[in-house]
Scaffold this active site. Structure first.
Site, short mmCIF file in Angstrom:
data_model
loop_
_atom_site.label_atom_id
_atom_site.label_comp_id
_atom_site.label_asym_id
_atom_site.label_seq_id
_atom_site.Cartn_x
_atom_site.Cartn_y
_atom_site.Cartn_z
N TYR A 27 -41.59 13.56 -76.02
CA TYR A 27 -40.75 14.27 -77.08
C TYR A 27 -41.55 15.15 -77.81
O TYR A 27 -42.99 15.02 -77.96
CB TYR A 27 -40.01 13.27 -78.11
CG TYR A 27 -39.09 12.41 -77.60
CD1 TYR A 27 -37.86 12.85 -77.39
CD2 TYR A 27 -39.23 11.05 -76.87
CE1 TYR A 27 -36.71 12.12 -76.64
CE2 TYR A 27 -38.44 10.27 -76.52
CZ TYR A 27 -36.88 10.79 -76.23
OH TYR A 27 -35.90 10.11 -75.65
N THR A 53 -38.64 16.75 -73.29
CA THR A 53 -37.34 16.52 -73.82
C THR A 53 -37.23 17.57 -75.10
O THR A 53 -37.73 17.41 -76.08
CB THR A 53 -36.94 15.10 -74.43
OG1 THR A 53 -36.92 14.07 -73.30
CG2 THR A 53 -35.56 15.01 -74.97
N ARG A 62 -25.05 9.02 -84.38
CA ARG A 62 -24.69 7.96 -83.34
C ARG A 62 -23.86 6.88 -84.00
O ARG A 62 -24.34 5.96 -84.62
CB ARG A 62 -26.04 7.61 -82.76
CG ARG A 62 -26.88 8.79 -82.23
CD ARG A 62 -28.09 8.18 -81.31
NE ARG A 62 -28.93 9.42 -80.86
CZ ARG A 62 -30.12 9.07 -80.49
NH1 ARG A 62 -30.62 7.89 -80.18
NH2 ARG A 62 -30.44 10.36 -79.87
N LYS A 149 -36.54 18.79 -69.91
CA LYS A 149 -34.91 17.86 -69.84
C LYS A 149 -34.35 18.16 -71.14
O LYS A 149 -34.87 18.10 -72.25
CB LYS A 149 -35.37 16.51 -69.97
CG LYS A 149 -34.14 15.62 -70.11
CD LYS A 149 -34.71 14.08 -70.14
CE LYS A 149 -33.64 13.03 -70.20
NZ LYS A 149 -32.99 12.94 -71.62
N HIS A 173 -28.23 14.31 -73.39
CA HIS A 173 -28.80 13.17 -74.02
C HIS A 173 -27.70 12.04 -74.20
O HIS A 173 -27.73 11.18 -74.92
CB HIS A 173 -29.44 13.37 -75.72
CG HIS A 173 -30.46 12.70 -75.89
ND1 HIS A 173 -31.88 13.21 -75.54
CD2 HIS A 173 -30.86 11.31 -76.29
CE1 HIS A 173 -32.76 12.39 -76.12
NE2 HIS A 173 -32.24 11.03 -76.48
N ARG A 176 -25.15 11.21 -77.12
CA ARG A 176 -25.48 10.79 -78.12
C ARG A 176 -25.94 11.53 -79.30
O ARG A 176 -25.89 11.07 -80.36
CB ARG A 176 -26.68 9.64 -77.88
CG ARG A 176 -26.03 8.39 -76.78
CD ARG A 176 -27.45 7.48 -76.57
NE ARG A 176 -27.63 6.78 -77.50
CZ ARG A 176 -28.56 6.20 -78.08
NH1 ARG A 176 -29.67 6.84 -77.71
NH2 ARG A 176 -28.60 5.41 -79.16
#
Length: 298
Positions: A27, A53, A62, A149, A173, A176
């Site tokens: 990340y 990512t 979320r 990604k 993702h 989410r």
């Protein structure tokens, strides 16, 4: 990666030289020294590619996490105590395992000595100013096979090509981050068409069966990711649960290919397996009669 005694990189170091294709996922964090250290550790254990990512520059709202009271570390509530009572065998197995923690972070970041402090550190580290220049810089740090990604738009797929991505992963993702965004399967054909075979395209999200894998391939995906199925298998039965999840997907894929008269997975695209995205992803046309009585879930 959860472990008590070893980090993911320490575990993977024992696999170097094996036939496994090991990739590391990163990340984008504000703490560049931490990111550089992770990349170095991945190189040291022989990871073959880096997956970056790019769709988590801020944490989405979320709703299920809020409803279920998800926290780090987890809180014991009446609801989950009642749920645990229904699975005594699973509870006994879990009690015999070591206590887990985020070993790749705890002990490698100043001030993060336990899981309680981890959550606050992570929430502060996501970088909302993420740009393609940042992506290029991380690619240069890595210097090897580079996969991006979190691509959901054809324009971003082209930008990924420009920064030198070897593959892109079409992903939202797991829905989410933005729960009313486009599904990955609906955006896949547009992205495949835009890149024109210049980069490998993988699909993430929505893969729940072997039929889903075949539909993704028919729409142009070179690979599919099955993280949720593997997570369910791991949580329910450990490594044997993972194997069970793979066996289920393989059997479903093989059976679907047989019923669609396909011998190889590549035949799904080459022979025009049709997928009606407007009809909830229904297979509407099967390939020519080459497959006969047997599929080849490869």
């Amino acid at each position: 990666f959860f472990s008590k005694q070893k980090t993911a990189y320490e575990i993977l170091s024992g696999l170097v030289g094996s036939e496994m294709c090991i990739r590391d996922r990163l990340y984008v964090m504000k703490d560049q020294s931490f990111s550089k250290n992770l990349i170095k550790r991945a190189k040291d254990v022989g990871c073959s590619a880096l997956i970056l990512t790019v769709d988590l520059q801020i944490l989405g709202q979320r709703h299920k996490d809020i409803k279920n009271g998800l926290s780090t570390p987890p809180k014991l509530t009446i609801k989950n105590i009642l749920d645990l009572i229904k699975y005594p065998k699973w509870c006994l197995n879990m009690m015999s395992t070591p206590r887990r923690t985020f070993r790749n972070i705890v002990g490698h970041v100043e001030g993060v000595s336990d899981v309680t402090k981890l959550s606050a550190w992570v929430s502060e580290q996501f970088d909302p100013k993420l740009s393609w220049d940042d992506v290029s810089r991380i690619r240069d740090w890595w210097g090897g096979k580079f996969i991006i990604k979190g691509i959901l738009e054809p324009e971003d797929a082209l930008n990924a090509l420009k920064v030198g991505a070897d593959a892109i992963i079409v992903s939202n993702h797991g829905g989410r981050q933005l729960d009313q965004t486009s599904s990955t399967i609906s955006m896949l054909p547009k992205i495949v068409n835009e890149v024109g075979g210049k980069v490998s395209v993988w699909l993430d999200g929505g893969i729940r069966s072997g039929q889903d894998i075949l539909k993704a391939i028919a729409l142009g995906a070179d690979n599919t990711l099955i993280g949720r199925a593997m997570s369910y298998g791991l949580g329910a039965g450990g490594i044997l649960g993972c194997k069970k999840a793979l066996d289920i997907l393989h059997t479903e894929l093989d059976m679907t290919m047989a019923l669609c008269c396909l011998l190889y997975t590549s035949d799904a695209a080459d022979e025009g397996l049709g997928v009606d995205l407007g009809g909830r992803g229904i297979i509407k046309k099967i390939g020519g009669g080459g497959g006969g009585g047997g599929g080849g879930g490869g």
